[in-house]
Design an enzyme around this catalytic site. Structure first.
Site, PDB file in Angstrom:
ATOM      1  N   GLU A 239      11.114   1.654   9.483  1.00 40.16           N
ATOM      2  CA  GLU A 239      11.726   2.878   9.122  1.00 40.16           C
ATOM      3  C   GLU A 239      11.210   4.201   9.682  1.00 40.16           C
ATOM      4  O   GLU A 239       9.828   4.348   8.835  1.00 40.16           O
ATOM      5  CB  GLU A 239      12.354   2.758   7.721  1.00 40.16           C
TER       6      GLU A 239
ATOM      7  N   THR B 246       2.974   5.948  13.911  1.00 38.08           N
ATOM      8  CA  THR B 246       2.357   4.931  13.358  1.00 38.08           C
ATOM      9  C   THR B 246       3.130   3.483  13.464  1.00 38.08           C
ATOM     10  O   THR B 246       2.605   2.758  13.592  1.00 38.08           O
ATOM     11  CB  THR B 246       2.335   5.284  11.637  1.00 38.08           C
TER      12      THR B 246
ATOM     13  N   GLY C 216       7.624   5.355   7.711  1.00 38.78           N
ATOM     14  CA  GLY C 216       6.263   6.127   8.036  1.00 38.78           C
ATOM     15  C   GLY C 216       6.561   6.829   9.294  1.00 38.78           C
ATOM     16  O   GLY C 216       7.874   6.844   9.728  1.00 38.78           O
TER      17      GLY C 216
ATOM     18  N   GLU D   3       9.903  16.483  15.194  1.00 38.69           N
ATOM     19  CA  GLU D   3      10.093  16.306  13.549  1.00 38.69           C
ATOM     20  C   GLU D   3       9.151  17.219  12.681  1.00 38.69           C
ATOM     21  O   GLU D   3       7.890  17.068  13.080  1.00 38.69           O
ATOM     22  CB  GLU D   3      10.004  14.867  13.265  1.00 38.69           C
TER      23      GLU D   3
ATOM     24  N   LYS E 171       0.861  -1.141  -0.041  1.00 40.21           N
ATOM     25  CA  LYS E 171      -0.241  -0.040   0.035  1.00 40.21           C
ATOM     26  C   LYS E 171       0.789   1.341  -0.078  1.00 40.21           C
ATOM     27  O   LYS E 171       1.819   1.527   0.800  1.00 40.21           O
ATOM     28  CB  LYS E 171      -0.821   0.043   1.240  1.00 40.21           C
TER      29      LYS E 171
END
Ligand code: NDP
Length: 479
Positions: free
Chosen positions: A248, A230, A226, A383, A173
């Protein structure tokens, strides 16, 4: 234009016939629709993958390699078309998609197409026990690959290519925000002769389509790139099912500049490492630390160069900074600029949304440099993932090392110095998965790639990726 799911080698509408709008960030307009896939679509993709697995996993390495390299060649032959599609979907300059994103997607297929023919396992003579042990590296089965919007095809293929090379079948996806090039990839896979069901691409929201992939009991490994939150969610869902996970995640990377560096090279590269892809690269050096003795000189020169960057439409040749990926993301980045002001940061340049003539509803933002007072302020710790960097002076090596490491992330770090001993000391102690010295984002696909701390677990790249996408089995024979 309507995008469709790619399942069992054919393009299919979502079973529930639910659709989502796809936006063009350069003008804020809806330019197509994408499937809002449900569990049913993911199940259909899984069934196709599971049916294809027995045959694909026994396909010779030469044949797998041949098909992957054919996909790579087809991407190269379609460079312009893919670059334009990536730019329209993501907002990045076409020039960047043409020189970075699409060539790298092609390299991913070529690299892993070649790597699988060189990937071998060990055997061990158990001396004195009349036995030999050998290791089989077997494909896992059906695996899930989930990727983000910042480098859409680049990161999508970074997962898919090694998964396929190792003999797995894939349910993948892309981000629902940037689905276009993943959709176009399906066509290329058919033309290259990838057998039906080996790769299945399902479009939709992370929280429904993505969720159905991670909680599917028979999808045995998840490779995810992502955000950190998440990633934490995926780990919670997948852990009780003992899935193999490669995560990652986010970064807040230090760019450390010592006075003895090659100044001009450092300055040009620092502009790139700050603002390439509108600062939306997990590897961007978003915290710049400069040694006291050159701080004022750097500040003047850097701000001068950043002011010269041209914010423009992604299709224009002269554009350095295109559009941010989405309206909510633009809002998030702007909020951080406000937070910086509240925290006492000085905006040295940028800080404003840009309204381009003729594209007033596009998501454009000036590249922004913020001088901060403390390394512990929010804009230095969280971030932002946009065209925003912070700037701070430092006095000593120990001080800058402490500031560099004092964040929850640990993806990459950049170091500018010509002192070999310092290079060795600092590289050993920086808490990061990758340390670049006197360069940035120079990638050799054989090297391990990944982060420490909240930047993720596991490594991809080179044989690390092939190890992730296989199970090691020990066979012990007594003779
Ligand atoms: P997200 O975590 O929001 O999304 C990443 C992918 O996960 C998307 O495809 C998303 O779908 C999907 N997703 C979201 N929720 C779920 C869920 N519950 N289950 C399964 N899948 C889900 O990240 P962004 O797309 O916003 O990407 C930006 C982030 O990615 C930044 O933090 C950046 O640092 C990080 N990143 C890390 C890299 C690395 O190599 N370490 C490289 C590049 C980016 P959808 O978009 O449809 O919601």
């Amino acid at each position: 234009m309507n995008i469709k799911n790619y399942i069992n080698g054919s393009f299919q509408n979502p079973i529930d016939n639910q659709w989502l709008d796809n936006f063009n960030p350069s003008n804020g307009e809806v330019y197509g629709q994408i499937p809002n896939s449900s569990k049913l679509d993911v199940e259909s993709a899984y069934q196709a993958a599971a049916s294809a697995f027995p045959s694909w996993s026994k396909t010779t390495l030469e044949e797998r390699s041949r098909i992957l390299i054919k996909i790579s060649e087809a991407l190269e032959a379609n460079l312009q078309r893919f670059a334009e599609a990536e730019s329209k979907d993501n907002g990045k300059p076409v020039s960047l998609a043409k020189t970075v994103d699409i060539p790298r997607a092609a390299s991913n297929f070529r690299f892993f197409g070649n790597a699988i023919t060189q990937f071998s396992s060990e055997s061990h003579d158990s001396v004195g026990q009349d036995a030999i042990n050998y290791t089989l590296r077997q494909p896992i089965g059906v695996v899930g690959c989930i990727s983000p919007w910042n480098l859409p095809l680049y990161l999508f293929t970074w997962k898919i290519a090694p998964a396929l090379a190792a003999g797995n079948c894939v349910v993948a996806k892309p981000s629902e925000i940037t689905p276009m090039t993943a959709y176009l990839l399906g066509e290329i896979c058919n033309d290259a002769g990838l057998p039906k069901g080996v790769l299945n691409i399902v479009h939709g929201l992370g929280t429904s389509t993505g969720q159905a992939i991670i909680e599917h009991p028979s999808i045995k490994a998840i490779s995810f790139t992502g955000g950190t939150s998440t990633g934490a969610h995926i780990a919670r869902v997948a852990a009780p099912m003992f899935k193999k996970l490669s995560l990652e995640l986010g970064g807040k990377n230090p760019n450390i500049i010592f006075a003895d560096c090659d100044y001009d090279d450092m300055l040009d590269t620092t502009v790139r490492s700050s603002f390439a892809n509108q600062g939306q690269i997990c590897l961007c050096g978003s915290r710049i630390f400069v040694e006291n003795s050159i701080y004022e000189r750097f500040k003047t020169d850097f701000v001068h160069k950043v002011k010269a960057l041209k914010v423009g439409h992604p299709s224009h040749q002269s554009t350095n900074i295109g559009a941010l990926v989405s309206k909510p993301h633009l809002k998030k980045v702007k909020k951080y600029i406000e937070i910086a002001k509240e925290e006492g940061g000085s905006i040295l340049c940028g800080g404003h949304q840009v309204q381009l003539k003729g594209y007033e509803n596009g998501y454009y933002l000036e590249p922004t440099v913020i001088e901060v007072k403390s390394d512990e302020c929010r804009v230095n710790q969280e971030e932002i993932f946009g065209p925003v960097v912070t700037l701070m002076p430092f006095q000593t090596e120990d001080q800058v090392l402490d500031m560099a490491n004092k964040v929850k992330y640990g993806l990459s770090a950049t170091l500018w110095t010509n002192d070999l001993k310092r290079t060795m000391r600092m590289s050993n102690q920086l808490q990061a998965g990758i340390v670049w010295v006197n360069t940035w984002m120079m990638r050799d696909l054989r090297t391990p790639f990944g982060g420490v701390k909240a930047s993720g677990v596991g490594r991809e790249g080179g044989f690390e990726a092939l190890r992730f996408f296989t199970e090691a089995k020990n066979v012990c024979i007594k003779y």
